[in-house]
Design an enzyme around this catalytic site. Structure first.
Site, PDB file in Angstrom:
ATOM      1  N   ASN A  95      10.483  39.064  38.560  1.00 33.92           N
ATOM      2  CA  ASN A  95      10.900  37.989  39.079  1.00 33.92           C
ATOM      3  C   ASN A  95       9.969  37.040  39.783  1.00 33.92           C
ATOM      4  O   ASN A  95       9.140  37.634  40.546  1.00 33.92           O
ATOM      5  CB  ASN A  95      12.002  37.930  40.004  1.00 33.92           C
ATOM      6  N   THR A  98      11.227  30.440  43.082  1.00 34.13           N
ATOM      7  CA  THR A  98      10.595  29.501  44.113  1.00 34.13           C
ATOM      8  C   THR A  98      10.508  29.698  45.621  1.00 34.13           C
ATOM      9  O   THR A  98      11.487  30.543  46.098  1.00 34.13           O
ATOM     10  CB  THR A  98      11.377  28.086  43.984  1.00 34.13           C
ATOM     11  N   GLU A 173       7.539  34.024  27.550  1.00 31.76           N
ATOM     12  CA  GLU A 173       8.824  34.323  26.841  1.00 31.76           C
ATOM     13  C   GLU A 173       9.469  32.900  26.566  1.00 31.76           C
ATOM     14  O   GLU A 173       9.887  32.368  27.582  1.00 31.76           O
ATOM     15  CB  GLU A 173       9.650  35.467  27.512  1.00 31.76           C
ATOM     16  N   LYS A 228       4.239  27.012  28.435  1.00 31.22           N
ATOM     17  CA  LYS A 228       5.537  27.534  29.012  1.00 31.22           C
ATOM     18  C   LYS A 228       6.413  26.493  29.951  1.00 31.22           C
ATOM     19  O   LYS A 228       7.469  26.245  29.754  1.00 31.22           O
ATOM     20  CB  LYS A 228       5.316  28.858  29.552  1.00 31.22           C
ATOM     21  N   ALA A 231       7.201  23.206  28.022  1.00 31.81           N
ATOM     22  CA  ALA A 231       8.391  23.546  26.974  1.00 31.81           C
ATOM     23  C   ALA A 231       9.518  23.328  27.868  1.00 31.81           C
ATOM     24  O   ALA A 231      10.622  22.650  27.296  1.00 31.81           O
ATOM     25  CB  ALA A 231       8.218  24.758  26.258  1.00 31.81           C
ATOM     26  N   CYS A 284      14.974  29.298  35.086  1.00 30.79           N
ATOM     27  CA  CYS A 284      13.567  28.655  34.621  1.00 30.79           C
ATOM     28  C   CYS A 284      13.381  27.059  34.641  1.00 30.79           C
ATOM     29  O   CYS A 284      12.410  26.758  35.286  1.00 30.79           O
ATOM     30  CB  CYS A 284      13.384  28.811  33.035  1.00 30.79           C
TER      31      CYS A 284
HETATM   32  C1  UDX Z   1      15.507  28.279  28.870  1.00 28.16           C
HETATM   33  C2  UDX Z   1      14.678  27.832  27.704  1.00 28.16           C
HETATM   34  O1  UDX Z   1      15.439  27.212  26.545  1.00 28.16           O
HETATM   35  C3  UDX Z   1      14.113  28.983  27.174  1.00 28.16           C
HETATM   36  O2  UDX Z   1      13.185  28.647  25.984  1.00 28.16           O
HETATM   37  C4  UDX Z   1      13.162  29.709  28.312  1.00 28.16           C
HETATM   38  O3  UDX Z   1      12.502  30.892  27.966  1.00 28.16           O
HETATM   39  C5  UDX Z   1      14.014  29.897  29.482  1.00 28.16           C
HETATM   40  O4  UDX Z   1      14.567  28.647  29.882  1.00 28.16           O
HETATM   41  P1  UDX Z   1      17.812  29.461  29.276  1.00 28.16           P
HETATM   42  O5  UDX Z   1      17.594  28.780  30.824  1.00 28.16           O
HETATM   43  O6  UDX Z   1      18.142  30.745  29.253  1.00 28.16           O
HETATM   44  O7  UDX Z   1      16.594  29.173  28.513  1.00 28.16           O
HETATM   45  O8  UDX Z   1      19.004  28.527  28.550  1.00 28.16           O
HETATM   46  P2  UDX Z   1      18.953  27.085  27.814  1.00 28.16           P
HETATM   47  O9  UDX Z   1      20.042  27.462  26.704  1.00 28.16           O
HETATM   48  O10 UDX Z   1      17.853  26.642  27.925  1.00 28.16           O
HETATM   49  O11 UDX Z   1      19.965  26.325  29.004  1.00 28.16           O
HETATM   50  C6  UDX Z   1      19.467  25.943  30.084  1.00 28.16           C
HETATM   51  C7  UDX Z   1      20.604  24.972  30.908  1.00 28.16           C
HETATM   52  O12 UDX Z   1      20.813  23.896  30.296  1.00 28.16           O
HETATM   53  C8  UDX Z   1      22.000  25.718  30.847  1.00 28.16           C
HETATM   54  O13 UDX Z   1      22.644  25.459  32.028  1.00 28.16           O
HETATM   55  C9  UDX Z   1      22.769  25.002  29.860  1.00 28.16           C
HETATM   56  O14 UDX Z   1      24.107  24.919  30.113  1.00 28.16           O
HETATM   57  C10 UDX Z   1      22.103  23.580  29.912  1.00 28.16           C
HETATM   58  N1  UDX Z   1      22.111  22.814  28.760  1.00 28.16           N
HETATM   59  C11 UDX Z   1      21.546  23.101  27.746  1.00 28.16           C
HETATM   60  C12 UDX Z   1      22.934  21.640  28.770  1.00 28.16           C
HETATM   61  O15 UDX Z   1      23.504  21.250  29.644  1.00 28.16           O
HETATM   62  N2  UDX Z   1      22.744  20.916  27.680  1.00 28.16           N
HETATM   63  C13 UDX Z   1      22.118  21.212  26.362  1.00 28.16           C
HETATM   64  O16 UDX Z   1      22.404  20.326  25.503  1.00 28.16           O
HETATM   65  C14 UDX Z   1      21.597  22.385  26.292  1.00 28.16           C
HETATM   66  P1  ADP Z   2      13.595  37.837  34.646  1.00 26.78           P
HETATM   67  O1  ADP Z   2      14.871  36.615  34.409  1.00 26.78           O
HETATM   68  O2  ADP Z   2      12.420  36.899  34.928  1.00 26.78           O
HETATM   69  O3  ADP Z   2      13.679  38.935  33.996  1.00 26.78           O
HETATM   70  P2  ADP Z   2      15.185  39.348  36.839  1.00 26.78           P
HETATM   71  O4  ADP Z   2      15.272  39.093  38.248  1.00 26.78           O
HETATM   72  O5  ADP Z   2      16.403  39.561  35.850  1.00 26.78           O
HETATM   73  O6  ADP Z   2      14.018  38.289  36.283  1.00 26.78           O
HETATM   74  O7  ADP Z   2      14.226  40.527  36.621  1.00 26.78           O
HETATM   75  C1  ADP Z   2      13.045  40.925  37.321  1.00 26.78           C
HETATM   76  C2  ADP Z   2      13.099  42.434  37.670  1.00 26.78           C
HETATM   77  O8  ADP Z   2      11.736  42.870  38.141  1.00 26.78           O
HETATM   78  C3  ADP Z   2      14.076  42.939  38.736  1.00 26.78           C
HETATM   79  O9  ADP Z   2      14.886  43.936  38.258  1.00 26.78           O
HETATM   80  C4  ADP Z   2      13.117  43.479  40.089  1.00 26.78           C
HETATM   81  O10 ADP Z   2      13.834  44.795  40.566  1.00 26.78           O
HETATM   82  C5  ADP Z   2      11.950  43.762  39.217  1.00 26.78           C
HETATM   83  N1  ADP Z   2      10.866  43.852  40.187  1.00 26.78           N
HETATM   84  C6  ADP Z   2      10.222  43.163  40.726  1.00 26.78           C
HETATM   85  N2  ADP Z   2       9.151  43.436  41.566  1.00 26.78           N
HETATM   86  C7  ADP Z   2       8.683  44.518  40.948  1.00 26.78           C
HETATM   87  C8  ADP Z   2       7.722  45.738  40.944  1.00 26.78           C
HETATM   88  N3  ADP Z   2       6.581  45.353  42.064  1.00 26.78           N
HETATM   89  N4  ADP Z   2       7.813  46.950  40.342  1.00 26.78           N
HETATM   90  C9  ADP Z   2       8.912  47.063  39.614  1.00 26.78           C
HETATM   91  N5  ADP Z   2       9.806  46.178  39.400  1.00 26.78           N
HETATM   92  C10 ADP Z   2       9.775  45.031  39.884  1.00 26.78           C
END
Ligand code: UDX
Ligand code: ADP
Length: 483
Positions: A95, A98, A173, A228, A231, A284
């Site tokens: 993770n 911010t 990703e 990234k 995008a 994100c």
């Molecule tokens: C986003 C990007 O799409 C993805 O490519 C990147 O890797 C990670 O961030 P994610 O946040 O998982 O993915 O979901 P996404 O489908 O993008 O939705 C993000 C937010 O926008 C959600 O809260 C969704 O409800 C909202 N959304 C999306 C809208 O309000 N309107 C839309 O038309 C599309």
């Molecule tokens: P993302 O959405 O980016 O995958 P998550 O919070 O779901 O983020 O996952 C991040 C994972 O990374 C958590 O499960 C957390 O425990 C793990 N993590 C963070 N720091 C370390 C570390 N130093 N070694 C191993 N795992 C870690």
């Protein structure tokens, strides 16, 4: 040096990115051993649970992939050092929230987990290791990872003379939660950035098991990292744009759904990602834009910074304005009123609530003294409690006068197990996530259990308008102007 052959992968971080990504790699490449490690034991236990409904993340299709791969060539454990030592390639998928204090607080990403991983890889890797930046990171983070790894390389004399070499590549990703498996299996593109062509080709060779060659893009490191961020910034910008248009629709008599179709049929604009809603959430969008803003300030580009900052400002405003208009429609007060919240996840088909609009909207309504009855098909009560920073139910010190809980004017919330349970006795229903089951709600039936005059607030445009109106309920829809 020849292109390294990849036999063993280590992925550090078993979260929303690491888990599904590695499951799909293991599925598509049965000859590669994939070891996913995390320092969170309970998360690893959940990944290993026999009951596939207990996986730590909910993602359609993930259980099937796990069923095929786990124990075959996919392994989840907390043995981080061992997995690093055995790996030809290490993905860093931890993770990067911010920062909430110090330099860059509120904008820059907190890289402490990434740095910890780089140090661990520096210490425990053996031979040549390709290190892949998978987490979303600020531009030029690869340089930090490289610096840590190079220091380890130089210090090999002091570490039992084990020879270690590294290549760092960026491979952001692009999966979206809720459609992660499909996005991984049929990606629009795979992006690999780096300066070592062999490392790039080694990583490309993994994806080429199922991704067509022309979809595997190769760039320099910085382009990959910046792509990234941008995008996500472009996607978020579309949502803030359509949400701002929704507000104009509401006051002019236009309908945002009609406007979205009209502009989306222009092939230059396209019809995706134009659904007005309660404001974007997810781990994100906001983080990446704030990162971009920080970067712009850092490089002396304040105008560019404020351009992107506007996207986040509109998003925050959208969440606030929805809570306000609910209060306004309910005669200016929601104190002691029961409001059913349908959906808490930041979008449908996930149990993730990070930055979900529901959090801010619920907090604002609690602040106004509302009694929230929250139902989400996948989000658990303890997650909601942690997001709202408040335990469910009445405080134990409160005694209901004549059991009439509406006398209690502080904000409280309870978690419910069904739409019907949440809606019973409520003054309003507020739909915040576009779960499929909310589309087919029988409003005629539900209306009989609500206190009149009762409202439906549809922030996702998913309800059947006619059925709400014939049930006698009052309706507010996002971007629906009264013409
Ligand atoms: C986003 C990007 O799409 C993805 O490519 C990147 O890797 C990670 O961030 P994610 O946040 O998982 O993915 O979901 P996404 O489908 O993008 O939705 C993000 C937010 O926008 C959600 O809260 C969704 O409800 C909202 N959304 C999306 C809208 O309000 N309107 C839309 O038309 C599309
Ligand atoms: P993302 O959405 O980016 O995958 P998550 O919070 O779901 O983020 O996952 C991040 C994972 O990374 C958590 O499960 C957390 O425990 C793990 N993590 C963070 N720091 C370390 C570390 N130093 N070694 C191993 N795992 C870690």
């Amino acid at each position: 040096m020849p292109i390294p052959r990849i036999r063993t992968i280590c992925c550090i971080g078993a979260g929303y990115v690491g888990g599904p990504t590695m499951a799909v790699i293991a599925d598509k490449c049965p000859q590669i051993q994939v070891n996913v490690v995390d320092l969170n034991q309970s998360r690893i236990d959940a990944w290993n649970s026999k009951d596939l409904t207990q996986l730590p993340i909910y993602e359609p299709g993930l259980d099937e992939v796990i069923k095929r791969t786990r124990g075959r060539n996919l392994n989840f454990s907390v043995d981080i050092n061992e997995a690093i030592a055995n790996a030809d390639i290490v993905f860093i998928s931890v993770n990067t929230p911010t920062k909430n204090k110090g330099l860059g607080a509120g904008q820059a990403s907190d890289l402490r987990w990434v740095e910890a991983c780089a140090r661990q890889v520096a210490q425990y890797s053996q031979g040549h290791t390709i290190v892949v930046e998978k987490s979303t990171l600020p531009v030029r983070t690869a340089a930090t990872i490289k610096a840590i790894l190079e220091a380890a390389q130089e210090a090999k004399e002091t570490t039992k003379n084990i020879s270690r070499t590294f290549s760092v590549v960026s491979n952001p990703e692009f999966l979206a939660e809720g459609s992660a498996i499909k996005d991984l299996e049929i990606p629009d593109r795979v992006l690999i950035g780096g300066s070592d062509p062999n490392a790039i080709e080694a990583l490309a060779s993994i994806y080429s098991h199922w991704v067509p060659t022309k979809k595997i893009l190769r760039t320099n490191l910085w382009s990959s990292e910046l792509s990234k961020l941008t995008a996500n910034a472009f996607l978020a910008q579309r949502i803030s744009s359509i949400n701002s248009v929704a507000a104009i629709c509401e006051v002019t008599g236009a309908d945002v759904r009609e406007v979205a179709i009209a502009i989306g049929t222009d092939s230059r604009i396209g019809n995706q990602f134009l659904n007005s809603g309660p404001g974007f959430g997810g781990s994100c969008f906001q983080k990446d834009i704030l990162n971009l803003v920080y970067l712009c300030h850092h490089f002396g580009l304040p105008e560019v910074a404020s351009y992107w900052e506007g996207v986040v400002l509109i998003n925050s405003w959208q969440k606030k304005r929805i809570a306000k208009l609910v209060v306004h429609k309910l005669f200016g007060t929601v104190s002691g009123k029961r409001l059913a919240i349908l959906g808490f996840a930041f979008k449908a088909n996930t149990n993730d609530t990070r930055e979900a609009a529901s959090i801010q909207i619920s907090k604002d309504l609690l602040e106004e003294g509302a009694h929230l009855a929250i139902y989400d098909p996948q989000v658990k009560e303890d997650r909601i409690a942690s997001d709202l920073q408040q335990q469910p139910g009445f405080p134990s010190t409160w005694e209901a006068p004549e059991k009439n809980t509406q006398f209690y004017s502080e904000g409280i919330w309870v978690s419910c197990n069904s739409v019907a349970e949440a809606v019973e006795g409520s003054d309003a229903v507020i739909i915040l996530t576009e779960w499929e089951e909310f589309r087919s709600v029988d409003w005629n039936n539900l209306a009989t259990f609500m206190r009149k005059p009762a409202w439906v607030f549809d922030t996702r445009s998913i309800i059947n308008v006619d059925s709400v109106i014939t049930s006698g309920l009052r309706l507010w829809r996002i971007g629906d102007g009264e013409s």
